[in-house]
Scaffold this active site. Sequence first.
Site, PDB file in Angstrom:
ATOM      1  N   GLU A  65      17.702   3.951   6.407  1.00 18.27           N
ATOM      2  CA  GLU A  65      17.868   3.714   5.365  1.00 18.27           C
ATOM      3  C   GLU A  65      16.173   3.811   4.478  1.00 18.27           C
ATOM      4  OE1 GLU A  65      20.919  -0.136   4.963  1.00 18.27           O
ATOM      5  OE2 GLU A  65      19.088  -0.559   5.046  1.00 18.27           O
ATOM      6  N   CYS A 114      10.401   5.257  -0.672  1.00 20.42           N
ATOM      7  CA  CYS A 114      10.262   4.817   0.889  1.00 20.42           C
ATOM      8  C   CYS A 114      10.836   5.515   1.678  1.00 20.42           C
ATOM      9  CB  CYS A 114      10.185   2.854   0.445  1.00 20.42           C
ATOM     10  SG  CYS A 114      10.247   1.802   1.492  1.00 20.42           S
ATOM     11  N   CYS A 131      12.432  -1.086  15.176  1.00 21.46           N
ATOM     12  CA  CYS A 131      11.334  -1.374  15.432  1.00 21.46           C
ATOM     13  C   CYS A 131      11.109  -2.132  16.447  1.00 21.46           C
ATOM     14  CB  CYS A 131      10.783  -1.520  13.976  1.00 21.46           C
ATOM     15  SG  CYS A 131       9.301  -2.103  14.036  1.00 21.46           S
ATOM     16  N   CYS A 170       7.785  -8.374  14.543  1.00 20.31           N
ATOM     17  CA  CYS A 170       7.414  -9.148  13.328  1.00 20.31           C
ATOM     18  C   CYS A 170       8.100  -9.992  13.392  1.00 20.31           C
ATOM     19  CB  CYS A 170       7.288  -8.470  12.181  1.00 20.31           C
ATOM     20  SG  CYS A 170       5.835  -7.829  12.188  1.00 20.31           S
ATOM     21  N   CYS A 224      10.407 -10.174   9.777  1.00 20.77           N
ATOM     22  CA  CYS A 224      11.192  -8.227   9.178  1.00 20.77           C
ATOM     23  C   CYS A 224      11.741  -8.520  10.018  1.00 20.77           C
ATOM     24  CB  CYS A 224      10.060  -7.681   9.475  1.00 20.77           C
ATOM     25  SG  CYS A 224      11.029  -5.491   9.445  1.00 20.77           S
ATOM     26  N   GLY A 280      10.387   0.684  10.328  1.00 21.08           N
ATOM     27  CA  GLY A 280      10.246   1.358  11.454  1.00 21.08           C
ATOM     28  C   GLY A 280       9.011   1.486  11.461  1.00 21.08           C
ATOM     29  N   SER A 291       1.597   3.399   5.952  1.00 18.83           N
ATOM     30  CA  SER A 291       2.021   1.235   6.231  1.00 18.83           C
ATOM     31  C   SER A 291       2.037   1.278   7.605  1.00 18.83           C
ATOM     32  CB  SER A 291       2.226   1.276   5.569  1.00 18.83           C
ATOM     33  OG  SER A 291       2.881  -0.609   5.789  1.00 18.83           O
ATOM     34  N   SER A 315      -0.253  -3.741   6.663  1.00 22.41           N
ATOM     35  CA  SER A 315       0.564  -5.299   7.193  1.00 22.41           C
ATOM     36  C   SER A 315      -0.496  -6.073   7.870  1.00 22.41           C
ATOM     37  CB  SER A 315       1.893  -5.173   6.796  1.00 22.41           C
ATOM     38  OG  SER A 315       2.138  -3.510   6.005  1.00 22.41           O
ATOM     39  N   HIS A 371      -1.346  -9.769   6.479  1.00 19.62           N
ATOM     40  CA  HIS A 371      -0.266 -11.410   6.292  1.00 19.62           C
ATOM     41  C   HIS A 371      -0.817 -12.130   6.925  1.00 19.62           C
ATOM     42  CE1 HIS A 371       2.625  -8.216   5.368  1.00 19.62           C
ATOM     43  NE2 HIS A 371       3.005  -7.155   6.447  1.00 19.62           N
ATOM     44  N   ASN A 394      10.305 -12.015   0.804  1.00 16.01           N
ATOM     45  CA  ASN A 394      11.926 -12.309   0.569  1.00 16.01           C
ATOM     46  C   ASN A 394      12.737 -12.414   1.802  1.00 16.01           C
ATOM     47  OD1 ASN A 394      11.034 -10.082  -1.266  1.00 16.01           O
ATOM     48  ND2 ASN A 394      11.210  -8.209   0.070  1.00 16.01           N
ATOM     49  N   CYS A 451      11.109  -4.946   0.518  1.00 16.07           N
ATOM     50  CA  CYS A 451      10.366  -4.699   2.025  1.00 16.07           C
ATOM     51  C   CYS A 451      10.998  -6.267   2.996  1.00 16.07           C
ATOM     52  CB  CYS A 451       8.800  -5.234   2.032  1.00 16.07           C
ATOM     53  SG  CYS A 451       7.757  -4.358   0.746  1.00 16.07           S
TER      54      CYS A 451
HETATM   55  N1  SAH Z   1       5.488  -1.229  10.006  1.00 19.64           N
HETATM   56  C1  SAH Z   1       4.351  -0.802   9.611  1.00 19.64           C
HETATM   57  C2  SAH Z   1       5.789  -0.068   7.887  1.00 19.64           C
HETATM   58  C3  SAH Z   1       6.664  -1.098   7.788  1.00 19.64           C
HETATM   59  S1  SAH Z   1       6.409  -1.339   5.953  1.00 19.64           S
HETATM   60  C4  SAH Z   1       4.512  -1.557   8.686  1.00 19.64           C
HETATM   61  O1  SAH Z   1       4.264  -2.530   9.263  1.00 19.64           O
HETATM   62  O2  SAH Z   1       3.500  -1.751   7.724  1.00 19.64           O
HETATM   63  C5  SAH Z   1       7.458  -2.826   5.858  1.00 19.64           C
HETATM   64  C6  SAH Z   1       6.436  -4.315   4.974  1.00 19.64           C
HETATM   65  O3  SAH Z   1       7.101  -5.103   4.872  1.00 19.64           O
HETATM   66  C7  SAH Z   1       5.491  -4.291   5.924  1.00 19.64           C
HETATM   67  O4  SAH Z   1       4.239  -5.296   5.580  1.00 19.64           O
HETATM   68  C8  SAH Z   1       6.196  -6.001   6.530  1.00 19.64           C
HETATM   69  O5  SAH Z   1       5.508  -6.981   7.012  1.00 19.64           O
HETATM   70  C9  SAH Z   1       6.688  -6.111   5.124  1.00 19.64           C
HETATM   71  N2  SAH Z   1       7.875  -7.277   5.657  1.00 19.64           N
HETATM   72  C10 SAH Z   1       8.986  -7.535   6.558  1.00 19.64           C
HETATM   73  N3  SAH Z   1       9.416  -8.161   6.378  1.00 19.64           N
HETATM   74  C11 SAH Z   1       9.648  -8.623   5.206  1.00 19.64           C
HETATM   75  C12 SAH Z   1       9.701 -10.193   4.413  1.00 19.64           C
HETATM   76  N4  SAH Z   1      10.985 -10.346   4.968  1.00 19.64           N
HETATM   77  N5  SAH Z   1       9.388  -9.812   2.775  1.00 19.64           N
HETATM   78  C13 SAH Z   1       8.488  -9.335   2.846  1.00 19.64           C
HETATM   79  N6  SAH Z   1       7.376  -8.115   3.619  1.00 19.64           N
HETATM   80  C14 SAH Z   1       7.942  -8.162   4.373  1.00 19.64           C
END
Ligand code: SAH
Length: 348
Positions: A97, A110, A117, A121, A124, A167, A199, A221, A223, A297, A340
């Site tokens: 996507e 994006c 992946c 996490c 995610c 990914g 990212s 990322s 967090h 989200n 995200c």
């Molecule tokens: N793997 C890379 C690229 C993905 S970016 C990375 O981790 O940076 C996607 C972003 O969305 C990342 O910051 C991830 O942590 C975040 N993300 C994943 N699930 C999410 C959610 N449910 N709500 C908000 N952000 C989320």
Amino acid sequence: MSVLIMDKPDLKNYTLAQLTEMLVAMGLPAYRAKQVFSWLYRPGLPSFPRMTDLSLQMRGELEEQYQISRLETARKELSTDGTCKYAFRLADGNVIESVLIPEEERNTLCLSSQVGCAMGCRFCLTATMGFIRNLTPAEMVNQVCTVTEELCAKGQVVTNLVFMGMGEPLANFDHLITALDILSDHHGLAFSSRRITVSTCGLIPRIAELGEKSKVNLAISLHAADDEQRNQLMPVNRTYPIADLLEALKSFPLPPRRRIMIEYIMINGVNDADADAHLLAKKLRGISCKINLLPYNETSALGYAPSPIERIERFREILRHHGYTALLRTSRGADISAACGQLAAKER
Ligand code: SAH
């Protein structure tokens, strides 16, 4: 016949430098590679017959040896806020996507870098797919080509690229570097590296290498500011803990006036306390960065919820008080699961 076509190498997998070597090996002069390369990325579907500044014989020879791939759009969903999610079917049937996010002055796309992946996490949705495979450079670049083609019909362009789809881009490093080279080549799509952001969840050795090999923007990322918390949320932290990650950021080569983007999703009751904000401020000291706060989200079944807006605002105030630029990012495309971490292919 179609199997035969699939087996031919795809011209879209190569940088101009690589393409030059290939064509020279075929006995063609180097400038021919520039012509071919630019045909691949100009508006209109590329094909060998279209390459009219090449002789018929050259076109024939190229077509015999190579193919030019494109992505099949499996589905397109438009959000009420204008965000558009594309599902692309790859040649092997996998689906990835991409999300187009129109803003006042820009159209940000994006991009996905892998099918699924491996980073795991906990919050995610893509992680729940597991890792399926890396995307080829062509599959990354073609996400841009397809959306560009569509926007072109409306007199618009993609202005910015963010590798924040499915990914972990730095886990598909060599293909990523090739894709970045192709995307920024001024004979083709010509994206300035200032308009590209990669990212990562924090693959430290690759962060340094990215800094050596490209000038794109870096987003982390993060967090969580505390290792125990981050270990719980992001298994990668057990291998690459926060202190080491932040050291890597300190030595990341930043062009003048650029800052690293720190992404911090706000998860209710998990990482959103005042103490977390103070700790984050303390740990980021000395790093040239801006902080993006994103409400989590909510994705079904993962068990996390977004922090209330007052909490996020309070968190941001603390960071600002410590002297940081902290922005509150509103989530885009949530109604079509394009926000995200919501990119998990439903087609499969
Ligand atoms: N793997 C890379 C690229 C993905 S970016 C990375 O981790 O940076 C996607 C972003 O969305 C990342 O910051 C991830 O942590 C975040 N993300 C994943 N699930 C999410 C959610 N449910 N709500 C908000 N952000 C989320």
